[in-house]
Design an enzyme around this catalytic site. Sequence first.
Site, PDB file in Angstrom:
ATOM      1  N   SER A 130     -30.453   2.411  15.622  1.00 31.67           N
ATOM      2  CA  SER A 130     -29.896   3.756  15.651  1.00 31.67           C
ATOM      3  C   SER A 130     -30.599   4.706  14.680  1.00 31.67           C
ATOM      4  CB  SER A 130     -28.395   3.671  15.374  1.00 31.67           C
ATOM      5  OG  SER A 130     -27.753   4.882  15.668  1.00 31.67           O
ATOM      6  N   ASP A 183     -44.182   8.648  15.126  1.00 27.85           N
ATOM      7  CA  ASP A 183     -44.678   9.650  16.073  1.00 27.85           C
ATOM      8  C   ASP A 183     -45.446  10.768  15.379  1.00 27.85           C
ATOM      9  OD1 ASP A 183     -43.560   8.223  18.108  1.00 27.85           O
ATOM     10  OD2 ASP A 183     -42.042   9.700  18.652  1.00 27.85           O
ATOM     11  N   LYS A 215     -31.639   0.992  19.997  1.00 26.71           N
ATOM     12  CA  LYS A 215     -30.422   1.747  20.321  1.00 26.71           C
ATOM     13  C   LYS A 215     -30.774   3.236  20.349  1.00 26.71           C
ATOM     14  CE  LYS A 215     -25.657   2.689  18.847  1.00 26.71           C
ATOM     15  NZ  LYS A 215     -25.752   4.120  18.480  1.00 26.71           N
TER      16      LYS A 215
END
Length: 541
Positions: free
Chosen positions: A289, A300, A314
């Site tokens: 999460s 990223d 998740k």
Amino acid sequence: MKKLIKKQVLIPILALAVLVGASSFKSDFFEIAKQIEIFTTLFKELNMNYVDETNPAELMDSAIKNMLGELDPYTQFLNEQDVESYKINNSGEYSGIGALVRSYENKLVIVEPYQGYAADKAGLKAGDEIIKIGETLVADFDDNAGELLKGANNSSVEVTFLRQGATKTATITREGVEVDAVPFYDMIDAKTGYIVLSRFNRKASKQTKLAMQDLKGQGAERLVLDLRGNPGGLLSEAINVTNLFVPKGELIVTTKSKVKKFNQEYRTKNKPEDEEIPLVVLVNGKSASASEIVSGGLQDLDRAVIVGARSFGKGLVQRPLKLTYGTQLKVTISRYYTPSGRCIQSLDYWNRDEEGNAVRNTKFNEFTTRNGRKVWDGGGVMPDVTIESLKTNSLIEALEANNIVFDFATKYFYDHDFGSVADFYFSSTDYNAFKAYVEGQNFSYQTKTEKVLEETINSDDALLGSEVQEKYKDLLLAMNRGKITALDTFQKEIQKNLEDEIITRYFYRDGLYKYYLDHDDAILTAKELLADSNKYSSILN
């Protein structure tokens, strides 16, 4: 004339769209109202006419849980006690005995007493089985007996527990407990700082920032952020923690939902603490999460090298919605997407197999980081550098699910003694003792391959023939023998779990993290990587 025709055509189309939308809403509303009326009538008639006495509260609780069970495991009904626990998890403060407790039907097991808190001061140890709280037998208590351990500051509770077969009692004086988001930080070497971020409660970003400042004051020029085992928490804190390392205005996560107001972009709002310091983030299969928002976002944006094992996966966001009588519905409202546009949700709860289990994604879509590196969706955050000892498999998961590692650590604790964490050593003799213990527990587990083979053997498909059936059985026997061998094959991974559990028994979490600084594979790899600026840069570029 053409413009007039376009307008005349456009207006009916828009009107039709609005009409269809309104019709769809009315249709849904009517269906919901219809089903509620059916259920209300059924519930009333059942309780009035059933041959034996019914418990309306228990029936309703069961009905709600079964209904939500058809969705995903994060959409949950919270009663008043659950709501209070939810608030505690987010705030990081509560009043109780200061211990992590696992609940069973007839006992509560102390999983971990927090160092210096009430349970620890009263002498309770991991593995102690609480069978009685005050005058109440845990086996006779219908609700979660763990709630009986909570109470006001300075109030006392007597517990009766089993330890290694002996019955003991202890009086525990409850007190305020503060659950730190950052339970530990220190220097790995003269230039490398190490921060453990164990949860994303309201203290997460503040405590991480303070730890960074302290470590930099001690000479840290590079940093390791440990998110292993962090189950997540507040989305806002995930954004704030990421913001410590990236500039203001950076897109970190996007949420997408069928409800428009839940479609949002979350960007950093503050000046970063340090957007230049070389950073390694550690993750494993229990990083979930909010941990994946941070690690996935930093990956990223090419702001950090991710080291460890694939994270949990998740990619769903929940929000608590208030209901009547102090209850709430914690409901999945959206999926979240990292800056590159990927959703790392691993399990598909909306397409289940024949047994009703969520299907794991096997097809992954490719995305690119800011610098053009390849990353993938649908299977958690994949590390840039993999640590073999952090990987998991069906054997390791089964050992944990059956508490084999936990129970062996309890036995080991009472059979061995260590003066300090520096003295700890888990030998090959110790591991052989563990293997013997596993065999003595009649421990068994079934792999997916075995399951398919057994189903085939037990089928009435005459096309296979007796010879093929026998070969299937031989293969199953060979697989069973292979399971015993697997304890050797995966010794490194299993032994790490054993060492973690055992060290915590003697020296608490603080001692475990100190042990990590000199012995943990992931930390040693991170330290070496950060010391080699060329290698670090080559991974990110």
